[in-house]
Design a protein around this motif. Sequence first.
Motif, PDB file in Angstrom:
ATOM      1  N   LEU A  83       0.842  -1.196   0.000  1.00 42.16           N
ATOM      2  CA  LEU A  83       0.000   0.000   0.000  1.00 42.16           C
ATOM      3  C   LEU A  83       0.875   1.244   0.000  1.00 42.16           C
ATOM      4  N   LYS A  84       0.270   2.369  -0.334  1.00 40.84           N
ATOM      5  CA  LYS A  84       0.916   3.676  -0.267  1.00 40.84           C
ATOM      6  C   LYS A  84       0.173   4.528   0.753  1.00 40.84           C
ATOM      7  N   ILE A  85       0.880   5.470   1.350  1.00 44.56           N
ATOM      8  CA  ILE A  85       0.270   6.430   2.275  1.00 44.56           C
ATOM      9  C   ILE A  85       0.721   7.821   1.855  1.00 44.56           C
ATOM     10  N   HIS A  86      -0.242   8.722   1.710  1.00 39.22           N
ATOM     11  CA  HIS A  86       0.061  10.106   1.364  1.00 39.22           C
ATOM     12  C   HIS A  86      -0.517  11.017   2.441  1.00 39.22           C
ATOM     13  N   GLY A  87       0.311  11.945   2.905  1.00 37.21           N
ATOM     14  CA  GLY A  87      -0.140  12.912   3.890  1.00 37.21           C
ATOM     15  C   GLY A  87      -0.269  14.287   3.280  1.00 37.21           C
ATOM     16  N   PRO A  88      -0.753  15.251   4.062  1.00 38.59           N
ATOM     17  CA  PRO A  88      -0.904  16.618   3.576  1.00 38.59           C
ATOM     18  C   PRO A  88       0.442  17.342   3.513  1.00 38.59           C
ATOM     19  N   CYS A  89       0.503  18.391   2.708  1.00 40.14           N
ATOM     20  CA  CYS A  89       1.733  19.172   2.554  1.00 40.14           C
ATOM     21  C   CYS A  89       2.212  19.712   3.898  1.00 40.14           C
TER      22      CYS A  89
END
Length: 167
Positions: A83-89
Amino acid sequence: MIVCTRNFCGAARSFVITIVDNSGREIIRLSRPYRCSTCCFPCCLQKLQVEAPPGTTIGFVKQNWHPCLPKFTILNEREEEVLKIHGPCVPCSCCADVNFELKSLDESSVIGRISKQWAGVVKEAFTDADNFGVQFPMDLDVKVKALVLGACFLQDFMFFEHTNTNK
């Protein structure tokens, strides 16, 4: 030694977290070595090892280099991407939750979320306590669920750790 790493390394310090069941038996161990946590050193990115039961590695949570966004990959025990995880800037927010999206490998769909939940002005200002929520599909493999939980702890240390805490 623990006092030195806590005071001088802060959120970048190494840690081992044990998760126990109701009978006090250790069921999950999360281990992170000391790593420099700055975007200027992409060779020293964070990597968390998850063991369940302790001694049996089930996977890793690896930070991916990006100049602006917090990005992670969840890897299985063979270090294959799951899986991938993306957070906010900007992984902080006043009066709102901070959400890290769990994404499919091709990053086309959001399948869940790790949220640092806003607890109110008083609790946020005067305590080091944080509330997190983790959402994922019911049919997700139990090992991947444990890896997502590990990612939650890693993100807490990386982005929400307070400098005066005794975690």
